[in-house]
Design a protein around this motif. Sequence first.
Motif, PDB file in Angstrom:
ATOM      1  N   ALA A 169       0.831  -1.204   0.000  1.00 49.27           N
ATOM      2  CA  ALA A 169       0.000   0.000   0.000  1.00 49.27           C
ATOM      3  C   ALA A 169       0.868   1.256   0.000  1.00 49.27           C
ATOM      4  O   ALA A 169       0.582   2.229  -0.721  1.00 49.27           O
ATOM      5  N   PHE A 170       1.935   1.232   0.787  1.00 45.99           N
ATOM      6  CA  PHE A 170       2.853   2.377   0.805  1.00 45.99           C
ATOM      7  C   PHE A 170       3.547   2.534  -0.546  1.00 45.99           C
ATOM      8  O   PHE A 170       3.709   3.653  -1.054  1.00 45.99           O
ATOM      9  N   ALA A 171       3.943   1.409  -1.149  1.00 42.17           N
ATOM     10  CA  ALA A 171       4.592   1.460  -2.465  1.00 42.17           C
ATOM     11  C   ALA A 171       3.635   2.002  -3.520  1.00 42.17           C
ATOM     12  O   ALA A 171       4.025   2.803  -4.381  1.00 42.17           O
ATOM     13  N   GLY A 172       2.376   1.568  -3.473  1.00 41.23           N
ATOM     14  CA  GLY A 172       1.393   2.073  -4.424  1.00 41.23           C
ATOM     15  C   GLY A 172       1.136   3.555  -4.251  1.00 41.23           C
ATOM     16  O   GLY A 172       1.004   4.293  -5.235  1.00 41.23           O
ATOM     17  N   LEU A 173       1.089   4.015  -2.996  1.00 40.50           N
ATOM     18  CA  LEU A 173       0.913   5.444  -2.740  1.00 40.50           C
ATOM     19  C   LEU A 173       2.111   6.232  -3.256  1.00 40.50           C
ATOM     20  O   LEU A 173       1.953   7.320  -3.830  1.00 40.50           O
ATOM     21  N   THR A 174       3.306   5.685  -3.071  1.00 42.22           N
ATOM     22  CA  THR A 174       4.518   6.328  -3.592  1.00 42.22           C
ATOM     23  C   THR A 174       4.452   6.447  -5.110  1.00 42.22           C
ATOM     24  O   THR A 174       4.772   7.496  -5.688  1.00 42.22           O
ATOM     25  N   ALA A 175       4.035   5.363  -5.770  1.00 41.83           N
ATOM     26  CA  ALA A 175       3.916   5.389  -7.230  1.00 41.83           C
ATOM     27  C   ALA A 175       2.880   6.416  -7.674  1.00 41.83           C
ATOM     28  O   ALA A 175       3.082   7.134  -8.659  1.00 41.83           O
ATOM     29  N   ALA A 176       1.770   6.505  -6.945  1.00 38.02           N
ATOM     30  CA  ALA A 176       0.726   7.471  -7.306  1.00 38.02           C
ATOM     31  C   ALA A 176       1.241   8.901  -7.183  1.00 38.02           C
ATOM     32  O   ALA A 176       0.980   9.745  -8.054  1.00 38.02           O
ATOM     33  N   LEU A 177       1.977   9.187  -6.115  1.00 39.25           N
ATOM     34  CA  LEU A 177       2.513  10.535  -5.929  1.00 39.25           C
ATOM     35  C   LEU A 177       3.568  10.857  -6.982  1.00 39.25           C
ATOM     36  O   LEU A 177       3.615  11.981  -7.512  1.00 39.25           O
ATOM     37  N   MET A 178       4.411   9.874  -7.321  1.00 44.62           N
ATOM     38  CA  MET A 178       5.427  10.108  -8.342  1.00 44.62           C
ATOM     39  C   MET A 178       4.776  10.298  -9.711  1.00 44.62           C
ATOM     40  O   MET A 178       5.274  11.066 -10.536  1.00 44.62           O
ATOM     41  N   SER A 179       3.666   9.614  -9.942  1.00 43.27           N
ATOM     42  CA  SER A 179       2.948   9.821 -11.191  1.00 43.27           C
ATOM     43  C   SER A 179       2.434  11.253 -11.287  1.00 43.27           C
ATOM     44  O   SER A 179       2.531  11.894 -12.342  1.00 43.27           O
ATOM     45  N   SER A 194       7.937   7.427 -16.445  1.00 46.37           N
ATOM     46  CA  SER A 194       7.223   6.180 -16.163  1.00 46.37           C
ATOM     47  C   SER A 194       8.140   5.165 -15.497  1.00 46.37           C
ATOM     48  O   SER A 194       7.743   4.475 -14.544  1.00 46.37           O
ATOM     49  N   LEU A 195       9.386   5.073 -15.967  1.00 46.18           N
ATOM     50  CA  LEU A 195      10.339   4.155 -15.351  1.00 46.18           C
ATOM     51  C   LEU A 195      10.697   4.606 -13.941  1.00 46.18           C
ATOM     52  O   LEU A 195      10.836   3.774 -13.030  1.00 46.18           O
ATOM     53  N   ALA A 196      10.823   5.920 -13.730  1.00 41.76           N
ATOM     54  CA  ALA A 196      11.099   6.438 -12.392  1.00 41.76           C
ATOM     55  C   ALA A 196       9.959   6.114 -11.439  1.00 41.76           C
ATOM     56  O   ALA A 196      10.180   5.816 -10.256  1.00 41.76           O
ATOM     57  N   GLU A 197       8.730   6.175 -11.935  1.00 38.92           N
ATOM     58  CA  GLU A 197       7.580   5.811 -11.104  1.00 38.92           C
ATOM     59  C   GLU A 197       7.678   4.353 -10.653  1.00 38.92           C
ATOM     60  O   GLU A 197       7.456   4.036  -9.476  1.00 38.92           O
ATOM     61  N   LEU A 198       8.035   3.459 -11.570  1.00 33.72           N
ATOM     62  CA  LEU A 198       8.182   2.052 -11.217  1.00 33.72           C
ATOM     63  C   LEU A 198       9.341   1.847 -10.248  1.00 33.72           C
ATOM     64  O   LEU A 198       9.230   1.069  -9.287  1.00 33.72           O
ATOM     65  N   ALA A 199      10.453   2.535 -10.487  1.00 27.51           N
ATOM     66  CA  ALA A 199      11.600   2.412  -9.588  1.00 27.51           C
ATOM     67  C   ALA A 199      11.238   2.897  -8.187  1.00 27.51           C
ATOM     68  O   ALA A 199      11.630   2.282  -7.180  1.00 27.51           O
ATOM     69  N   GLY A 200      10.487   3.998  -8.113  1.00 31.86           N
ATOM     70  CA  GLY A 200      10.058   4.503  -6.816  1.00 31.86           C
ATOM     71  C   GLY A 200       9.152   3.519  -6.098  1.00 31.86           C
ATOM     72  O   GLY A 200       9.252   3.344  -4.874  1.00 31.86           O
ATOM     73  N   MET A 201       8.266   2.876  -6.844  1.00 30.59           N
ATOM     74  CA  MET A 201       7.376   1.892  -6.237  1.00 30.59           C
ATOM     75  C   MET A 201       8.155   0.723  -5.658  1.00 30.59           C
ATOM     76  O   MET A 201       7.948   0.309  -4.509  1.00 30.59           O
ATOM     77  N   TRP A 202       9.103   0.181  -6.442  1.00 33.17           N
ATOM     78  CA  TRP A 202       9.890  -0.956  -5.960  1.00 33.17           C
ATOM     79  C   TRP A 202      10.776  -0.567  -4.779  1.00 33.17           C
ATOM     80  O   TRP A 202      10.920  -1.338  -3.819  1.00 33.17           O
ATOM     81  N   ALA A 203      11.374   0.613  -4.829  1.00 30.29           N
ATOM     82  CA  ALA A 203      12.220   1.058  -3.724  1.00 30.29           C
ATOM     83  C   ALA A 203      11.395   1.217  -2.449  1.00 30.29           C
ATOM     84  O   ALA A 203      11.817   0.784  -1.366  1.00 30.29           O
ATOM     85  N   ALA A 204      10.220   1.829  -2.573  1.00 30.28           N
ATOM     86  CA  ALA A 204       9.355   1.996  -1.406  1.00 30.28           C
ATOM     87  C   ALA A 204       8.925   0.641  -0.852  1.00 30.28           C
ATOM     88  O   ALA A 204       8.868   0.443   0.371  1.00 30.28           O
ATOM     89  N   LEU A 205       8.631  -0.305  -1.744  1.00 31.14           N
ATOM     90  CA  LEU A 205       8.233  -1.643  -1.314  1.00 31.14           C
ATOM     91  C   LEU A 205       9.372  -2.331  -0.550  1.00 31.14           C
ATOM     92  O   LEU A 205       9.164  -2.879   0.537  1.00 31.14           O
ATOM     93  N   GLY A 206      10.572  -2.309  -1.126  1.00 32.54           N
ATOM     94  CA  GLY A 206      11.689  -2.991  -0.496  1.00 32.54           C
ATOM     95  C   GLY A 206      12.073  -2.405   0.844  1.00 32.54           C
ATOM     96  O   GLY A 206      12.275  -3.132   1.829  1.00 32.54           O
ATOM     97  N   PHE A 207      12.167  -1.086   0.923  1.00 35.65           N
ATOM     98  CA  PHE A 207      12.559  -0.438   2.168  1.00 35.65           C
ATOM     99  C   PHE A 207      11.489  -0.606   3.243  1.00 35.65           C
ATOM    100  O   PHE A 207      11.801  -0.935   4.399  1.00 35.65           O
ATOM    101  N   SER A 208      10.221  -0.381   2.888  1.00 38.38           N
ATOM    102  CA  SER A 208       9.165  -0.464   3.899  1.00 38.38           C
ATOM    103  C   SER A 208       8.970  -1.899   4.380  1.00 38.38           C
ATOM    104  O   SER A 208       8.814  -2.143   5.584  1.00 38.38           O
ATOM    105  N   PHE A 209       8.995  -2.873   3.457  1.00 37.35           N
ATOM    106  CA  PHE A 209       8.846  -4.269   3.875  1.00 37.35           C
ATOM    107  C   PHE A 209      10.027  -4.695   4.749  1.00 37.35           C
ATOM    108  O   PHE A 209       9.848  -5.397   5.751  1.00 37.35           O
ATOM    109  N   GLY A 210      11.229  -4.276   4.365  1.00 35.13           N
ATOM    110  CA  GLY A 210      12.391  -4.611   5.179  1.00 35.13           C
ATOM    111  C   GLY A 210      12.313  -4.023   6.574  1.00 35.13           C
ATOM    112  O   GLY A 210      12.617  -4.689   7.568  1.00 35.13           O
ATOM    113  N   LEU A 211      11.886  -2.770   6.665  1.00 27.81           N
ATOM    114  CA  LEU A 211      11.773  -2.125   7.978  1.00 27.81           C
ATOM    115  C   LEU A 211      10.665  -2.756   8.809  1.00 27.81           C
ATOM    116  O   LEU A 211      10.812  -2.909  10.033  1.00 27.81           O
ATOM    117  N   LEU A 212       9.559  -3.124   8.182  1.00 32.74           N
ATOM    118  CA  LEU A 212       8.476  -3.775   8.914  1.00 32.74           C
ATOM    119  C   LEU A 212       8.868  -5.166   9.388  1.00 32.74           C
ATOM    120  O   LEU A 212       8.454  -5.612  10.463  1.00 32.74           O
TER     121      LEU A 212
END
Length: 247
Positions: A17-27, A214-232
């Motif tokens: 959910a955090f990664a999707g929100l990040t992608a939406a904001l970057m979009s 568009s590629l930056a949006e995807l990169a932001g989504m994956w980065a947010a996913l990896g960092f947030s899941f790792g921290l959780l």
Amino acid sequence: MSSPFNAVLRRGLLAGAFAGLTAALMSMLLVQAPLQASLGIEEARSHASGEHAHEEMFSRPVQVVGGMVAAVLVGVAIGVIFAVVFASVRHRMTARTDFGRSLQLTAVGFFAVSLLPAVKYPANPPGVGETESVSGRTLAYFSFIAAGIVIVLAAHHLRGYLAARGWSPSSSVTATAAATVVLTGVALWAWPANPDPIPADVPAALLWQFRLASLAELAGMWAALGFSFGLLNEPNRTEAPTEALAT
């Protein structure tokens, strides 16, 4: 009491959910500007040809909000899949912590699912692409994602095979990287090119701005996913056998 797997699944859902929100904001910040410019070109093209622009079912603001909601939902879906894969392969990853393992899996996912397809079939803005070729382009795109996943799995098994045969870590990593490059090159060569030409009225600068955004949006989504899941996941890490996560 919830099982360890259910706990990991919940963390994947939250991280997604955090990664999707990040992608939406970057979009909103990166993609909307070239998207709007492309829509303007498409509208001008319709007027120049004497065609009347069809009335849209939803207004542009509604479409933007709908796109942001869709990005969050896609992020949640990817987060759940990410958690399932993480629970299955955690004990096979080389990083010492769950945070490091999360970043490893994120890098692999971004490479196979987003970066490789973007290299072969970069995103095109509205006004680029024929309606008749949508089915073929969609099939080629998703089949190339499948090829990227196969390449990653092949690299993983090759590294394990070489390590089992007594290769040193540095040698096995080098050989695996070389094999991955070769397989990637073969896939890029074997898959068909995008059949749609770029219209002359679409500036190259606008085209690449849209593609890179568009590629930056995807990169932001994956980065947010990896960092947030790792921290959780990291505060809840145990050294117990990881197979319990999948039960």
